[in-house]
Write a protein that holds these residues in place. Sequence first.
Motif, short mmCIF file in Angstrom:
data_model
loop_
_atom_site.label_atom_id
_atom_site.label_comp_id
_atom_site.label_asym_id
_atom_site.label_seq_id
_atom_site.Cartn_x
_atom_site.Cartn_y
_atom_site.Cartn_z
N LEU A 29 6.13 -6.12 -6.05
CA LEU A 29 4.96 -4.99 -6.13
C LEU A 29 5.09 -4.02 -6.39
O LEU A 29 4.61 -3.37 -7.59
CB LEU A 29 3.33 -5.29 -4.53
N ALA A 30 6.81 -3.27 -5.64
CA ALA A 30 6.92 -2.71 -6.48
C ALA A 30 7.69 -2.62 -7.53
O ALA A 30 7.01 -1.81 -8.69
CB ALA A 30 7.67 -1.93 -5.08
N HIS A 59 -3.59 -0.06 -1.41
CA HIS A 59 -4.88 -1.76 -0.05
C HIS A 59 -3.26 -2.15 1.25
O HIS A 59 -3.27 -2.12 2.33
CB HIS A 59 -4.93 -2.63 -0.49
N MET A 60 -2.53 -2.16 0.68
CA MET A 60 -1.24 -2.81 1.09
C MET A 60 -0.44 -1.70 1.98
O MET A 60 0.08 -2.06 3.36
CB MET A 60 0.41 -2.99 0.09
N ALA A 61 -0.70 -0.79 2.10
CA ALA A 61 -1.02 0.00 2.87
C ALA A 61 -1.32 -0.10 4.14
O ALA A 61 -1.04 0.32 5.11
CB ALA A 61 -0.16 1.83 2.41
N TRP A 99 0.78 8.62 -7.73
CA TRP A 99 1.65 6.83 -7.11
C TRP A 99 1.66 8.05 -6.19
O TRP A 99 2.85 7.82 -5.23
CB TRP A 99 2.28 7.36 -8.64
N GLN A 100 2.59 9.33 -6.15
CA GLN A 100 3.89 9.95 -5.51
C GLN A 100 3.25 9.04 -3.80
O GLN A 100 4.47 8.92 -3.38
CB GLN A 100 4.48 10.96 -6.11
N GLU A 101 2.16 9.81 -3.91
CA GLU A 101 1.41 9.60 -2.47
C GLU A 101 1.09 8.37 -2.57
O GLU A 101 1.59 8.03 -1.01
CB GLU A 101 0.11 10.74 -2.87
N ALA A 102 0.84 7.21 -3.00
CA ALA A 102 0.39 6.55 -2.62
C ALA A 102 1.61 5.47 -2.37
O ALA A 102 1.50 4.68 -1.48
CB ALA A 102 -0.03 5.58 -3.73
N HIS A 103 2.62 5.32 -3.24
CA HIS A 103 4.23 5.08 -2.71
C HIS A 103 4.49 4.90 -1.49
O HIS A 103 5.28 4.41 -0.68
CB HIS A 103 4.52 5.48 -3.95
N THR A 104 4.27 7.01 -1.63
CA THR A 104 5.47 7.92 -0.15
C THR A 104 4.32 6.74 0.94
O THR A 104 4.98 6.05 2.21
CB THR A 104 5.16 9.07 -0.14
N THR A 105 2.87 7.17 1.04
CA THR A 105 1.86 6.42 2.62
C THR A 105 3.06 5.04 2.90
O THR A 105 3.01 4.06 3.64
CB THR A 105 1.39 6.51 1.58
N ILE A 110 5.33 0.23 5.94
CA ILE A 110 6.26 -0.29 5.85
C ILE A 110 7.64 -0.58 7.09
O ILE A 110 8.29 -1.52 7.33
CB ILE A 110 7.11 -0.57 4.55
N ALA A 111 7.89 0.87 7.05
CA ALA A 111 9.18 1.90 7.55
C ALA A 111 8.60 1.68 8.57
O ALA A 111 9.45 0.65 9.81
CB ALA A 111 9.31 3.09 7.44
#
Length: 170
Positions: A29-30, A59-61, A99-105, A110-111
């Motif tokens: 997805l990334a 959604h995946m977050a 994207w920065q916010e979505a990706h970071t979240t 995931i972590a």
Amino acid sequence: MTTERREPAPDLDERAMLEGWLEYHRKTLAWKCEGLTDEQLRTPAVAPSNLSLMGLVRHMAEVERSWYRRVLAAEDAGPLYYSDEDPDGEFRLTGSDTWQEAHTTWQAEIAAARRNAAGVPLDEPTRGRHLRTGERYTLRWIHTHMIEEYARHNGHADLIRERLDGATGE
């Protein structure tokens, strides 16, 4: 695109195999989102759908958060993007969503998922219960479900990405 994905080795034990496929699909997805602008990542697949790559990541977050924090670990982790009034809120994007916010979240969830799953036996019932069904699950079930969830949405991501810039790939 620079995200490196590797299929798990065919001789791994069950846990390593499940975790390997889950990581593979997370990275897929990334990879599908790499090199695009925020505007492209917010672009819906096709009218009337509001499905977009950024929406899929959000959604995946939410899905990571729900299964690994609420159900697996019984954490009090409320929704990130949706609400009772807007149950599909993660897919409703505005020009201010980045994207920065979505990706970071997403990466933070995931972590948290990795931390919460570490050391939990595959067949032990979860500490928490599913919000809608009240059921307990096992980590094996959650990992398997997450692989399915990512694989399905990665299929959507393939089509969205091809529509945006013609990029294809498995």
